[in-house]
Write an enzyme that holds these catalytic residues in place. Sequence first.
Site, PDB file in Angstrom:
ATOM      1  N   ASP A  66      49.791  51.860  34.631  1.00 21.79           N
ATOM      2  CA  ASP A  66      49.644  50.420  34.813  1.00 21.79           C
ATOM      3  C   ASP A  66      48.998  49.829  33.574  1.00 21.79           C
ATOM      4  OD1 ASP A  66      47.072  51.429  35.279  1.00 21.79           O
ATOM      5  OD2 ASP A  66      46.633  50.010  36.883  1.00 21.79           O
ATOM      6  N   HIS A 189      48.887  64.237  29.680  1.00 23.72           N
ATOM      7  CA  HIS A 189      48.644  62.840  29.303  1.00 23.72           C
ATOM      8  C   HIS A 189      47.831  62.791  28.012  1.00 23.72           C
ATOM      9  CE1 HIS A 189      47.191  58.678  29.711  1.00 23.72           C
ATOM     10  NE2 HIS A 189      48.249  58.499  30.510  1.00 23.72           N
TER      11      HIS A 189
END
Length: 223
Positions: A66, A189
Amino acid sequence: MFVGPIHSSWQDFFNAESQKNYFDDLMLSVTEEYENHTCFPPKELIFNAFKHCGFDDLKVVIIGQDPYHGDGEANGLCFSVNDGALIPPSLRNIFREINDDFDSIFFPTSGNLERWADQGVLLLNAGLSVRKDLANSHKHLKWNLFTDAVIQKISDEKENVVFLLWGGFAHKKGLKIDRKKHLILESGHPSPLSANQGKWFGNKHFSKANAFLKEKGKTEIIW
């Protein structure tokens, strides 16, 4: 409903999605959030990824979670921040991996990734909005239905797209991509926690993506 400017090649997709029940609910919920709370990115940039990267020109997809939730950061492109904003830790690690991958010493002074998007990199967050200072605060909205539809359209209607999936969330988001038609590159990540555990650095995703694009007769990305 607010959509903001998008590339004309996405218009049919947006028209089709807007006819579905979830989309009206989503837009109403997002409108309510923006009216009652400080949210990011600015309303007119929520669909910014679809302005800078046309469907016909799309070569690479990067999936984020997001938008950044601090003042003046989010610009509607995943991992990207506005010119003048401090480069976030994850993006610094992305730039560091690019340097290592290409044996370069260039480090950008801006974290604005519009230059990637304009070359055919769709910088897609799973959720396209967020409340100020509250990461993942719009998870309960129906953004996942919209972004799943985006990914499905690309998987079904295009060939030889490179999907860069970083972290467990992105891996799950990409489960339905047709791996016979597209190149899927997965790693940890780029956040400091993951990167410092050896799950990010050395993945060489950027040179691998370019090698694949070159093999398919496509212009490589200037990362």
